[in-house]
Design a protein around this motif. Structure first.
Motif, short mmCIF file in Angstrom:
data_model
loop_
_atom_site.label_atom_id
_atom_site.label_comp_id
_atom_site.label_asym_id
_atom_site.label_seq_id
_atom_site.Cartn_x
_atom_site.Cartn_y
_atom_site.Cartn_z
N ARG A 519 1.02 -1.28 0.07
CA ARG A 519 0.05 -0.06 -0.07
C ARG A 519 1.08 1.36 -0.10
O ARG A 519 0.58 2.15 -0.77
N GLU A 553 -8.81 -4.40 0.58
CA GLU A 553 -7.60 -3.83 0.13
C GLU A 553 -7.30 -3.26 -1.13
O GLU A 553 -6.65 -2.57 -1.42
N VAL A 556 -8.63 0.11 -1.28
CA VAL A 556 -7.47 0.97 -0.50
C VAL A 556 -6.62 1.46 -1.84
O VAL A 556 -6.01 2.45 -2.16
N ARG A 559 -7.85 3.63 -4.37
CA ARG A 559 -7.77 5.01 -4.07
C ARG A 559 -6.22 5.54 -4.25
O ARG A 559 -6.14 6.64 -4.92
N CYS A 560 -5.21 4.69 -3.97
CA CYS A 560 -3.95 5.15 -4.13
C CYS A 560 -3.60 5.52 -5.53
O CYS A 560 -2.78 6.68 -5.88
N ALA A 567 -12.37 1.82 -6.99
CA ALA A 567 -12.27 1.92 -5.64
C ALA A 567 -13.50 1.76 -4.85
O ALA A 567 -13.94 1.00 -3.71
N LEU A 571 -14.63 -1.35 -2.45
CA LEU A 571 -15.28 -1.06 -0.96
C LEU A 571 -16.72 -1.39 -0.74
O LEU A 571 -16.93 -1.87 0.33
N GLN A 593 -12.98 3.68 4.63
CA GLN A 593 -12.11 4.03 3.55
C GLN A 593 -13.02 4.49 2.28
O GLN A 593 -12.57 5.31 1.45
#
Length: 919
Positions: A519, A553, A556, A559-560, A567, A571, A593
């Protein structure tokens, strides 16, 4: 050519700086045309300025062109769920072979080719070293690399491409490029990622070529499967030497092929004698000739036979030959197609004690690239000390190769051999060995995550072998990260093999354990592949809780990567699954998140709903860290909605909990966001203190990403109090960090702030260039808040250059977005900027209307800076409409607010205006 022009221009500029400085100082007299520079110093300064600006613009244009590729990776459709691979890259050459024999002709040809090209200024061709297995291609390439290393001072890299490695697929070019870029110092977050493998490979290849531009480096691409595999890895600069080894004849362009044949009988005998430790006079020449003939004169086979004789001082070469002949056909042919080599392996293997034979067999089951004593202990189900002794002994017997860092690696043929031995035994041995090494990595990752993960890394509840596992000492964050960087290819290879063997529980748990590292360190597309594999494993086992964890995960990481729709989808599915299995904490985590994603896209109402629901669940569960996280994120959303009192309340409560839990990371985040709110409320001193406190903690944690965040906010405060130089330094530092990390959203923020700084400093054209650059990135990321803020600044900058229609269009769109987002502070800022444009355009009445609207908004939300700007605008409009005494009341109110904010320059400007008397 363009880069050369820029470099030349830089040299000219440097020379002019020196000459002009000298001319002004009058400390020396220059001859010829240089005397003119000394006699006309100020003209020289003007010339220097023109040259500098010209070449700065050219370099910037080139930089934009070169950097565009990684930022424009197009998406592709969701792919498969196979775990990612990773390439092993050594930052220096492996150890040279002390017993290297002959190859004089091949070595002279290679060295001569390199020398000729370098002396003539020609581009170095790719040198392909091919030949059959066991012939010594890698040994020759490594030896040649050591011989030539002095000619390539910018570094030497060795890459194993696994073109013909049993149990492993060839390394994909995109993964090899990621490892090469990391090995040359590129931060993992800066390495291009995306779902389109072809586009990612092209972007990484472009970055790799840029890394090696104007360098003289040596690159060994070992064990290549095809030219297609290695082509993206080739440097674009002809000053780098590339040595490729392959069992196949590769069709490369502009290549030099060096065919490595088996040794001549004479040299094979010489190698045998040297490695056997015997005197040549004591060995029967006829028997020696027969031994090397049965080995096909291949260096690997000769080395193994010689080592066997050295370990049996009572044997004669005749005894060795007798045993070789006796076992010659025991295993039949390996895919290399040479029976004698197999027989040689078998002789060396049979010379081992029983426990070492078993250990060697199990090494054939190890999925990784290289191995140390800890992983060896897990594979062999033994102690670390015993594993170390086994590895050292196998190295002495020439059955494994040594690698840097007390690590070892099997030659491909020996891996084949070990795997075949394992397959002849209990078929469960292979599965159990893989299970043990996966359990070892899971234990080690658990220890690692105590240093790098906030709270505790969530690991799905799947069964694992309940065996005590010895792990290396990892007593610090730096040690943990260093271990992970080295072991990443091996962990990913083990997960891939576990997936192939349907060890789904291990796939799920290892993916969860790797999540905190991937991550923050990336490459994020590698993390996406891993979590997809974990999700697929969970679906196959029907483990809905594990599936929810893998999807969370995945969300997440998406999103990064700024892939916000993907994302949200992942989620949301995770949240539904957590609710179905009754995992309330998991559901709260997924909601939290999802709220962050909604905040990033400025969908504020949805973000508030998600964070509020998450907070409620955390409170019911008594989860203090969860409460703090939800409060902090809720505070950020409230701040974005200009609900400053609520933002301070939420963030202050979060800060108190973080301090109670001694969570320094959370403490820094809350301090930083409180600083942002204080800045919006005009409390600049308090804002600056909060940002400096946050920055100090981020430095303590070695978190460069959030250091950049704090620097940007500190730069904004400095701009608002008139410290232009300090603001520029802070934003520039932040921009450099975000660029290094490959964070496009953070980089866009820095560029926007620098654009705003140029605007208020009167450099509107440069401001427009930067703001348009930021706007393009925000639009690609779907960041509406960033789009709105940039359009507001862009409208003011375009107004300053006389582009009135474009300015009005920008203001209108910015105002529309701010109203959609509920950002009343941003709305007031746009109205003030728009009013300023109308006022200088002699549309005073319309301008006053805009200022009046801004004043109402700013007063309602307690945003004093925009309140002061609105009062000033109203006062100036009234003065224009009613004469020199008009607008005095609003203007004096504006002075008072500016003074309270520490904005002395703005207050002084109004005071000078009021000092002008009529007549």
């Amino acid at each position: 050519m363009a880069i050369a022009v820029v470099a030349g221009g830089g040299a000219v500029t440097t020379m002019l700086v020196g000459l002009v400085t000298n001319a002004v100082s009058n400390q020396a007299h220059w001859p010829g045309f240089l005397g003119w520079v000394q006699r006309h110093a100020w003209a020289s300064f003007a010339l220097l300025g023109v040259v500098t600006v010209g070449f700065t613009a050219l370099l910037a244009a080139l930089s934009e062109t070169r950097s565009s590729a990684p930022d424009t990776v197009p998406p592709r459709q969701e792919g498969g769920s196979e775990p990612p691979g990773a390439a092993l890259v050594l930052r220096s050459l492996p150890r040279d072979i002390s017993a290297f024999t002959d190859r004089t002709a091949e070595l002279e040809r290679l060295v001569g080719s390199v020398r000729t090209c370098q002396e003539n200024g020609e581009a170095l061709p790719v040198h392909v070293i091919d030949g059959m297995p066991g012939v010594g291609k890698t040994s020759f390439a490594v030896h040649a690399g050591h011989v030539l290393s002095g000619r390539f001072p910018d570094g030497q890299l060795f890459v194993n491409l696994n073109g013909h490695t049993t149990g492993r697929n060839p390394v994909q070019a995109t993964e090899a490029l990621a490892s090469l870029l990391a090995a040359t110092g590129v931060p993992a977050q800066q390495i291009p990622v995306g779902d389109d493998a072809g586009a990612v490979t092209e972007a990484r290849a472009a970055m790799w070529r840029g890394q090696l531009a104007d360098k003289r480096a040596l690159l060994i691409l070992d064990n290549a499967a095809s030219y297609r595999q290695l082509e993206p890895l080739l440097p674009g600069d002809g000053g780098c030497l590339v040595l490729v080894t392959s069992r196949k004849r590769l069709a490369a362009h502009e290549e030099v092929v060096l065919q490595v044949e088996a040794l001549s009988p004479e040299h094979a005998v010489a190698l045998f004698v040297r490695l056997s430790g015997r005197s040549r006079d004591a060995l029967d020449p006829a028997v020696l000739d027969e031994l090397v003939r049965l080995c096909g004169c291949l260096p690997l086979g000769v080395s193994l036979l010689a080592a066997r004789l050295r370990h049996h001082p009572t044997w004669s070469v005749a005894d060795l030959l007798e045993r070789l002949v006796a076992v010659r056909d025991r295993l039949g042919e390996l895919r290399a197609g040479d029976r004698a080599i197999v027989s040689t392996f078998d002789l060396s293997y049979r010379d081992l004690p029983p426990e070492r034979r078993y250990f060697f067999q199990l090494l054939g089951c190890y999925p990784g690239t290289d191995i140390d004593a800890y992983a060896g202990a897990a594979v062999g189900s033994t102690t670390v000390d015993d594993a170390r002794r086994h590895l050292d002994a196998l190295y002495d017997a020439h059955l494994i190769d040594e690698h840097p860092g007390s690590r070892y690696r099997l030659h491909d043929l020996l891996r084949d051999y070990a795997r075949r031995l394992a397959d002849e035994g209990d078929s469960m041995n292979h599965v159990q060995a893989v299970g043990r090494v996966c359990a070892y990595y899971l234990s080690a990752l658990t220890a690692v995550n105590t240093h790098i993960a906030r709270g505790s890394a969530q690991v799905a509840n799947s069964p694992v072998p309940q065996e005590p596992m010895s792990t290396p000492p990892l007593d610090s964050r730096s040690a943990a990260l260093g271990w992970l960087e080295n072991e990443r290819p091996n962990v990913l290879a083990c997960i891939k093999r576990a997936n192939e063997l349907d060890l789904h529980g291990l796939v799920i748990r290892l993916a969860a354990a790797m999540a905190p590292f991937l991550r923050q360190s990336g490459p994020w597309d590698q993390a996406v592949g891993l979590h997809r594999a974990a999700a697929e494993a969970a679906r196959r086992t029907g483990d809905r809780r594990a599936l929810a964890g893998a999807l969370a995960e995945l969300g997440v990481v998406r999103r990064c990567m700024a892939a916000y729709p993907e994302a949200v989808e992942a989620l949301h599915e995770a949240e539904v699954l957590y609710e179905a299995v009754g995992d309330r904490k998991g559901r709260a985590d997924a909601l939290n998140q999802a709220g962050i994603v909604r905040y990033m896209t400025a969908d504020n109402e949805a973000a508030v709903r998600a964070q509020s629901e998450a907070l409620s669940i955390y409170r019911e569960l008594g989860d203090r860290l969860g409460q703090a996280n939800a409060l902090a994120d809720l505070g950020m959303v409230r701040r974005q909605m200009s609900r400053f009192d609520e933002a301070v309340e939420a963030q202050s409560e979060a800060l108190s909990i973080y301090r109670e839990l001694h969570d320094r990371y959370g403490e820094a985040n809350s301090l930083r966001d409180l600083g942002i709110v204080h800045c919006l409320m005009g409390e600049y001193d308090r804002a600056a203190r909060r940002h400096r406190e946050a920055f100090d903690i981020y430095q303590e944690l070695d978190d460069r990403h959030h250091q950049a965040y704090a620097l940007n906010e500190l730069g904004l405060v400095r701009r608002l109090v008139g410290d232009v130089a300090g603001s520029h330094d802070a934003h520039t530092q932040a921009l450099e960090i975000y660029t290094d990390l490959g964070d496009r959203f953070g980089r866009a923020n820095s560029v926007r702030h620098l654009g705003a700084l140029h605007r208020v400093s009167g450099r509107a054209p440069e401001a427009i260039r930067l703001l348009e650059q930021a706007l393009e990135t925000y639009r690609e990321l779907g960041a509406r808040g960033g789009i709105a803020a940039t359009l507001s600044e862009l409208g003011s900058a375009r107004g300053a250059t006389g582009e009135r229609e474009a300015a009005v269009e920008a203001f209108a769109r910015s105002l529309e977005i701010h109203r959609e987002l509920g950002d009343r502070c941003g709305e007031a800022e746009v109205l003030n900027n728009w009013g300023a444009l109308l006022r200088v355009s002699d549309e005073v009445t319309a301008a006053r209307d805009r200022f009046q609207l801004a004043l109402g908004l700013a007063a309602a939300i307690r945003c004093p800076l925009e309140e002061a700007r609105a009062l000033e605008g109203i006062g100036r409009c009234d003065r224009s409409l009613g004469g020199s005494r008009g607008g005095e009341g609003p203007l004096r109110q504006a002075i008072a607010v500016y003074r309270s904010l520490g904005a002395g320059t703005a207050a002084a400007d109004i005071e000078r205006l009021l000092a002008v008397q009529p007549g």
